[in-house]
Design a protein around this motif. Structure first.
Motif, mmCIF file in Angstrom:
data_model
loop_
_atom_site.group_PDB
_atom_site.id
_atom_site.type_symbol
_atom_site.label_atom_id
_atom_site.label_comp_id
_atom_site.label_asym_id
_atom_site.label_seq_id
_atom_site.Cartn_x
_atom_site.Cartn_y
_atom_site.Cartn_z
ATOM 1 N N SER A 570 -3.081 3.334 -0.907
ATOM 2 C CA SER A 570 -1.977 2.871 -0.069
ATOM 3 C C SER A 570 -2.261 3.121 1.413
ATOM 4 N N ASN A 571 -2.848 4.275 1.717
ATOM 5 C CA ASN A 571 -3.139 4.578 3.119
ATOM 6 C C ASN A 571 -4.213 3.658 3.686
ATOM 7 N N LEU A 572 -5.166 3.276 2.853
ATOM 8 C CA LEU A 572 -6.153 2.280 3.290
ATOM 9 C C LEU A 572 -5.461 0.974 3.660
ATOM 10 N N GLY A 573 -4.480 0.601 2.872
ATOM 11 C CA GLY A 573 -3.725 -0.611 3.185
ATOM 12 C C GLY A 573 -3.036 -0.505 4.532
ATOM 13 N N THR A 574 -2.482 0.683 4.845
ATOM 14 C CA THR A 574 -1.811 0.829 6.141
ATOM 15 C C THR A 574 -2.802 0.734 7.294
ATOM 16 N N HIS A 576 -5.573 -1.085 7.353
ATOM 17 C CA HIS A 576 -5.870 -2.519 7.531
ATOM 18 C C HIS A 576 -4.683 -3.230 8.179
ATOM 19 N N GLY A 577 -3.482 -2.780 7.849
ATOM 20 C CA GLY A 577 -2.317 -3.374 8.489
ATOM 21 C C GLY A 577 -2.309 -3.138 9.982
ATOM 22 N N VAL A 578 -2.601 -1.901 10.394
ATOM 23 C CA VAL A 578 -2.649 -1.584 11.828
ATOM 24 C C VAL A 578 -3.765 -2.366 12.515
ATOM 25 N N ARG A 579 -4.842 -2.669 11.781
ATOM 26 C CA ARG A 579 -5.941 -3.471 12.341
ATOM 27 C C ARG A 579 -5.571 -4.954 12.444
ATOM 28 N N GLY A 580 -4.392 -5.307 11.982
ATOM 29 C CA GLY A 580 -3.991 -6.708 12.024
ATOM 30 C C GLY A 580 -4.501 -7.510 10.848
ATOM 31 N N GLU A 581 -5.068 -6.861 9.845
ATOM 32 C CA GLU A 581 -5.630 -7.535 8.665
ATOM 33 C C GLU A 581 -4.586 -7.460 7.543
ATOM 34 N N LEU A 582 -3.534 -8.244 7.716
ATOM 35 C CA LEU A 582 -2.371 -8.104 6.848
ATOM 36 C C LEU A 582 -2.652 -8.539 5.416
ATOM 37 N N ARG A 583 -3.411 -9.608 5.235
ATOM 38 C CA ARG A 583 -3.721 -10.050 3.866
ATOM 39 C C ARG A 583 -4.589 -9.019 3.153
ATOM 40 N N LYS A 584 -5.507 -8.409 3.880
ATOM 41 C CA LYS A 584 -6.341 -7.355 3.289
ATOM 42 C C LYS A 584 -5.459 -6.165 2.888
ATOM 43 N N ALA A 585 -4.481 -5.842 3.746
ATOM 44 C CA ALA A 585 -3.566 -4.750 3.430
ATOM 45 C C ALA A 585 -2.803 -5.036 2.139
ATOM 46 N N PHE A 589 -2.254 -2.767 -1.361
ATOM 47 C CA PHE A 589 -0.924 -2.373 -1.837
ATOM 48 C C PHE A 589 -0.645 -2.931 -3.232
ATOM 49 N N GLU A 590 -1.090 -4.160 -3.496
ATOM 50 C CA GLU A 590 -0.868 -4.737 -4.827
ATOM 51 C C GLU A 590 -1.662 -3.986 -5.887
ATOM 52 N N GLU A 591 -2.879 -3.568 -5.530
ATOM 53 C CA GLU A 591 -3.657 -2.772 -6.480
ATOM 54 C C GLU A 591 -2.986 -1.419 -6.709
ATOM 55 N N ALA A 592 -2.416 -0.854 -5.636
ATOM 56 C CA ALA A 592 -1.727 0.429 -5.771
ATOM 57 C C ALA A 592 -0.503 0.294 -6.683
ATOM 58 N N VAL A 593 0.228 -0.820 -6.578
ATOM 59 C CA VAL A 593 1.369 -1.059 -7.470
ATOM 60 C C VAL A 593 0.892 -1.126 -8.908
ATOM 61 N N VAL A 614 6.995 -4.151 4.084
ATOM 62 C CA VAL A 614 6.750 -4.081 5.536
ATOM 63 C C VAL A 614 5.749 -5.155 5.958
ATOM 64 N N VAL A 615 4.682 -5.333 5.182
ATOM 65 C CA VAL A 615 3.659 -6.318 5.544
ATOM 66 C C VAL A 615 4.222 -7.736 5.440
ATOM 67 N N HIS A 616 4.957 -8.026 4.395
ATOM 68 C CA HIS A 616 5.537 -9.367 4.261
ATOM 69 C C HIS A 616 6.565 -9.635 5.359
ATOM 70 N N THR A 617 7.193 -8.590 5.868
ATOM 71 C CA THR A 617 8.080 -8.756 7.027
ATOM 72 C C THR A 617 7.285 -9.219 8.235
#
Length: 794
Positions: A570-574, A576-585, A589-593, A614-617
């Motif tokens: 999950s933290n890896l996803g965050t 990538h999110g901060v890097r602007g790589e939202l689809r990668k994030a 997150f989906e794998e974490a679910v 948060v990412v879909h927002t």
């Protein structure tokens, strides 16, 4: 109507319905009547901000209006006055009549400094309608003294500051303490101080009463009681006898109030001549005097010798207790006693005058505690070990309920099991009530108990915002581990200190602590934990390449530890999110679910759903965001963790607002704000205030807790109407490396300056990062006709 009269009218309208929300429209009409300003809601918000600065009452933002919560009564912490207090009228009269902001009462031990200070405080308390604060600083006690930081923390909480809002830095604590006292009349009683410290308010209208054995400026130095005053105390204690016998008792007790009171308790079932015979004999033992007060020691010794042997043993063992007071369970543990025997023996000690009852707790004068500690001898270490074991077992169980997600050291074998709790509320109540004693126990506990107790409590202390106590415990645990050459526990303490520094925004210190721990770590689980933690710190300081490297390394070593692996995922996803790589994030997150559901980890599943929301927002996919956030909320409820997750409500509020349902957004944000304040989640409080447009308050709070992201989010809303602020904000965002905020900051500057070129720049940045909400807003602006029929710049 002038500004001040509008302020008074607003306050009156809120006060008329105190505790109930007053609609925005009703307040506008009350203040401006039939001639509201052009922008009534912004004008009302501005007036409310001014009102908050001018009154002590709390003004809460609700979904449809403002609610005034009348200022609560001030703290009332004074100890009970002694019913048998006598004499000192000359000193009392002089102290009551002085205008000095500090009244220092000094003198030797046992002379009655505390009794006089408490009597004085009760006599003048009516002059201080905003409350009374009290702390025993234990400056001359056998156990750990109360530090200025710890005392300030207690005072600030009593003055209404949430624990998480209390700074750790002493200078910042003092500044906040004095700010909270400004405009108030508060009496501060500081007992057993070694010097005049910043606990003395130094605020107009406030006064401090300070007791000390040391010389202090402007002191009233107490001598022993005069003969007639000592005689009056014997009358109060109902000690009969001939004139000569009473005079001899006063002389043998050296006219000291403490010695006379102990003698009074001892004489409850003895004849005075018999007691005097004992007091004249070897029991006086000048060689065993306490700081020159042989009379006090003599009285103690006689009362002690008169006790049954079992009560003598318990009294000695109380000398091993490091706290300021104790309760019945403590006594049972120290003495290894049954409840029935323990209750009887404690009552025997109370009747002897060696122990005083204070509600459900018991106290002893620090001289009596010193006397007991000198008697305990070889019985002391086993008793302290039993007490520490009991506290560790109890604290571990309580902390599992209050802060279940924290990874802790493997359990120690316990000499004595602790108590258990049936509910989280019951566990939290015990931790809150015993926190001060637990801090003292960690500082004297034998290895490895000190480190384990600090480790067991760090989640609770962090969760509840007790940063000063957390730091004290972790440093004590680290010192203990290093002295024993214990690398495993030294690593755990450094990890805890790293987390504390991170939460405080001291990022370089956090990385230093985590790095030192990583060099010592011997297990893959601890190595993975530390790499993950370092990655989080680097993410927050926007060292994103470093964050990814640490997180990827953490993922490799955590493969055999599913809970940690899922956290890292999950933290890896965050990152990538901060890097602007939202689809990668989203992939992470989906794998974490998926994996969290397979393992049955309810909270980790909920966390991953929340991250997806948060990412879909950010992507502008509001229906998906809403579904994931609702799934997260449901998951937290199933895991009995909904109370600790006001952030979900704030995220849901943001989605509702972006989707155009502003009433729902305010309702959710108000609910989240109330919950965040209840559990002292200050960062979430900032986020809630932003949704509710309480922007100045949000910025002030974000600055206080070193939360730059929260400050920038609040400034984004203000910057749309302020070109200078928008320019400064864009520079700050770019300096910070926050890629997701960059497009929003550019768009805010574009709106503030009506610059179409900047709108297109924001649009391109947002498209590159798939920030659908920013894209939609930029396209909406570009589609609008130029203002006033003119043309925008290109």
């Amino acid at each position: 109507m002038g500004r001040e009269s509008r302020l008074e009218t607003l306050h009156g309208a809120l006060l008329a319905k105190a505790g109930q929300p007053v609609l925005f429209g009703d307040l506008v009409r009350a203040v401006w009547g039939d001639e509201p300003p052009a922008g009534p809601l912004p004008a009302l918000r501005s007036l409310v901000r001014r009102l908050r600065q001018s009154v002590d009452d709390e003004i809460v933002t609700d979904a449809s209006g403002y609610r005034l919560v009348v200022r609560r009564p001030g703290p009332a912490q004074l100890p009970a006055d002694l019913p048998d207090f006598v004499g000192r009228e000359e000193e009392l009269a002089a102290l009551c009549s002085t205008d000095s902001p500090v009244l220092a009462i000094t003198g030797p031990p046992g002379v009655g400094k505390t009794a006089l200070a408490v009597r004085l405080a009760h006599r003048v308390r009516d002059r201080f309608p905003d409350g009374q604060l009290h702390v025993d600083l234990r400056g001359f006690a056998t156990g750990p003294a109360v530090t200025v930081e710890q005392a300030l923390g207690r005072f600030l909480r009593a003055l209404g500051v949430p624990p998480a809002n209390i700074p750790v830095d002493l200078d910042e604590q003092v500044e906040l303490y004095r700010a909270k006292l400004q405009g108030r009349r508060v009496l501060v009683l500081l007992d057993n101080a070694t010097e005049l410290s910043p606990l003395v308010p130094d605020v107009e209208g406030c006064k401090a009463i300070v007791t000390s054995r040391n010389e202090l400026p402007g002191q009233t130095r107490l001598a022993v009681l005069a003969d007639d005053e000592a005689g009056a105390l014997l009358d109060r204690l109902k000690i009969d006898g001939t004139v000569d016998d009473r005079a001899e008792l006063i002389r043998l007790c050296a006219n000291l109030p403490l010695a006379l009171r102990i003698a009074g308790a001892h004489l409850a079932d003895r004849h005075l001549p018999d007691y005097l015979a004992d007091l004249r004999g070897d029991g006086r033992l000048d060689a065993l005097e306490i700081e020159g007060d042989a009379a006090v020691r003599a009285a103690f010794a006689l009362s002690y010798k008169a006790l049954p042997s079992a009560a003598q043993r318990l009294f000695r063992l109380l000398g091993a207790h490091p706290g300021a007071d104790f309760d019945l369970p403590d006594a049972l543990v120290l003495g290894d006693l049954s409840t029935e025997d323990g209750e009887w023996l404690v009552r025997v000690l109370v009747r002897s005058g060696l122990v005083q009852e204070a509600g459900e707790r018991f106290q002893a004068h620090d001289l009596i505690r010193l006397f007991a500690s000198e008697l305990v001898g070889s019985e002391g270490p086993p008793a302290l070990l039993r007490l520490t074991s009991f506290y560790l077992g109890t604290a571990c169980h309580a902390a599992e309920l209050v802060a279940p997600a924290v990874t802790r050291l493997d359990p120690l074998p316990l000499v004595l099991e602790g108590r258990t709790f049936t509910t989280t509320a019951e566990a939290r109540a015990w931790l809150d009530a015993r926190r001060a004693v637990l801090v003292a126990v960690v500082q004297v506990a034998p290895h490895p108990f000190a480190s384990h107790l600090a480790d067991a409590l760090r989640g609770y202390l962090n969760y509840c915002g007790y940063r000063t106590d957390q730091g004290t415990m972790l440093v004590a645990g680290l010192t203990s581990a290093r002295a024993a050459g214990d690398r495993v526990r030294e690593t755990a303490m450094l990890n805890g200190l790293g987390h504390l520094h991170w939460r405080l925004g001291a990022y370089s210190q956090a990385l230093e602590s985590y790095g030192a721990a990583a060099e010592l770590a011997t297990s893959d689980l601890m190595k993975g934990t530390l790499l993950n933690n370092m990655g989080l710190v680097k993410r927050d300081i926007h060292d994103l390449n470093g964050a990814l490297a640490d997180m990827e390394a953490a993922r490799r070593v955590s493969l055999g530890h599913p809970p940690l692996y899922l956290t890292v995922l999950s933290n890896l996803g965050t990152v990538h999110g901060v890097r602007g790589e939202l689809r990668k994030a989203i992939e992470y997150f989906e794998e974490a679910v998926r994996l969290s559901e397979e393992h049955g980890f309810l909270i980790k599943t909920a966390v991953a759903h929340e991250n997806l929301g948060v990412v879909h927002t950010d992507l502008g996919e509001y229906d998906r965001a809403r579904r994931h956030l609702e799934a997260a909320w449901t998951g937290y409820q199933q895991a009995i963790s909904a109370e600790a997750r006001p952030n979900v409500l704030i995220n849901m509020a943001e989605v509702a607002g972006l989707a155009g349902d502003h009433e729902k957004a305010r309702t959710l944000a108000s609910r989240g704000l109330e919950l965040a304040r209840k559990i002292d989640e200050v960062r979430v409080e900032v986020e809630a205030l932003i949704v509710l447009d309480e922007l100045d308050t949000a910025i002030e709070l974000a600055n206080r807790i070193n939360f730059p992201l929260g400050r920038r989010k609040a400034q984004l809303k203000l910057a749309r109407h302020d070109p200078a602020l928008a320019t400064e904000l864009l520079r700050d965002v770019r300096d910070s490396g926050d890629l997701l905020l960059e497009s929003k900051a550019v768009l805010a500057l574009a709106e503030a300056t009506d610059d179409a070129t900047l709108v297109r720049e924001a649009l391109e940045l947002a498209k590159a990062r798939e920030q659908g909400a920013v894209v939609a807003r930029a396209e909406e602006i570009l589609a609008q006709p130029p203002a006033n029929g003119g043309s925008t710049s290109s």
